[in-house]
Design an enzyme around this catalytic site. Structure first.
Site, PDB file in Angstrom:
ATOM      1  N   ASN A   1     -93.749 -61.115  46.412  1.00  0.00           N
ATOM      2  CA  ASN A   1     -95.086 -61.707  46.544  1.00  0.00           C
ATOM      3  C   ASN A   1     -95.891 -60.895  47.545  1.00  0.00           C
ATOM      4  OD1 ASN A   1     -97.183 -63.683  46.243  1.00  0.00           O
ATOM      5  ND2 ASN A   1     -96.577 -64.582  48.209  1.00  0.00           N
TER       6      ASN A   1
ATOM      7  N   HIS B   1     -99.073 -61.297  50.352  1.00  0.00           N
ATOM      8  CA  HIS B   1     -99.830 -62.313  51.084  1.00  0.00           C
ATOM      9  C   HIS B   1    -100.851 -61.623  51.987  1.00  0.00           C
ATOM     10  CE1 HIS B   1    -100.659 -66.191  52.807  1.00  0.00           C
ATOM     11  NE2 HIS B   1    -100.596 -65.647  54.010  1.00  0.00           N
TER      12      HIS B   1
ATOM     13  N   ASP C   1     -94.567 -68.578  51.087  1.00  0.00           N
ATOM     14  CA  ASP C   1     -94.872 -67.448  51.983  1.00  0.00           C
ATOM     15  C   ASP C   1     -93.807 -67.292  53.060  1.00  0.00           C
ATOM     16  OD1 ASP C   1     -97.243 -67.134  50.520  1.00  0.00           O
ATOM     17  OD2 ASP C   1     -98.375 -68.439  51.867  1.00  0.00           O
TER      18      ASP C   1
END
Ligand code: GRF
Length: 199
Positions: free
Chosen positions: A106, A108, A144
């Site tokens: 991911n 962020h 996250d």
């Protein structure tokens, strides 16, 4: 290696990864763009690039398990080896994480663990932080949270606006995410607890 990228919106990180993998010496191809939003601009980008796309909408399934079972079916059909979340605005469920352990990344737009959540750029701006940045990390079951692969700081300048800050963050994202993907594809990332060793 066959990659799937999950997007909910614009898809500029999808584009950056696709562009960076066009060099012939990288043994990886984006073969699927999956979205939960049938209106996502990322669908247009995928079409433009000739990449298969599929919209899987949560509202068409009675629970999250069934929703993710359909996502897994789509991934298995394409024999996916790496999933990149790129502006995918959903928490990935345990079923999907179990199916692809250590294979979901991911990006962020902040220096984790600061400013988690969906409004990270605005939150850093409103907070009056002097430095924020970008993190690319492995995905685990918390939002996250997984082990960090790469981070890069972005200074918040006195003459910035929230918009100018967001633009600089996105520029950094478009370099950092492809770098992390290439490290993964080259087998150079080893997870050791919370740490990611780049070998
Ligand atoms: C990026 O800022 C990313 O860090 C965050 O969502 C945004 C997605 O932008 N997770 P895009 O759809 O890739 O343009």
């Amino acid at each position: 290696m066959r990659l799937a990228i999950f997007c909910s919106g614009n898809g500029s990180n999808f584009q950056a990864i696709v562009d960076s993998l066009k060099a012939k010496d990288i043994p990886a191809t984006v073969v699927l763009m999956l979205t939960d939003q049938p209106g996502a601009f990322a669908l247009k980008r995928a079409k433009q690039e000739g990449i298969k796309s599929v919209a899987v909408e949560r509202k068409n399934f009675k629970n999250k398990e069934d929703f993710e079972a359909e996502i897994i079916r789509q991934l298995e059909q394409e024999n996916i080896g790496l999933i990149c979340l790129a502006g995918y605005m959903r928490l990935v469920g345990p079923g999907l994480i179990r199916k692809y352990p250590g294979k979901i990344l991911n990006i962020h737009p902040a220096l984790l663990p600061a400013f988690k959540g969906t409004r990270a750029i605005k939150d850093a701006w409103d907070y009056g932080a002097k430095v924020t940045g970008v993190s690319v990390h492995f995905v685990d079951k918390e939002m996250d949270h997984g082990p960090i692969i790469l981070q890069q700081a972005v200074e918040i300048k006195d003459n910035d606006t929230e918009q100018s800050l967001a633009e600089r963050i996105h520029q950094v994202e478009h370099k950092l995410y492809p770098r992390a993907v290439k490290l993964f594809v080259a087998g150079k990332l080893k997870i050791a607890g919370r740490k990611v060793i780049i070998c």
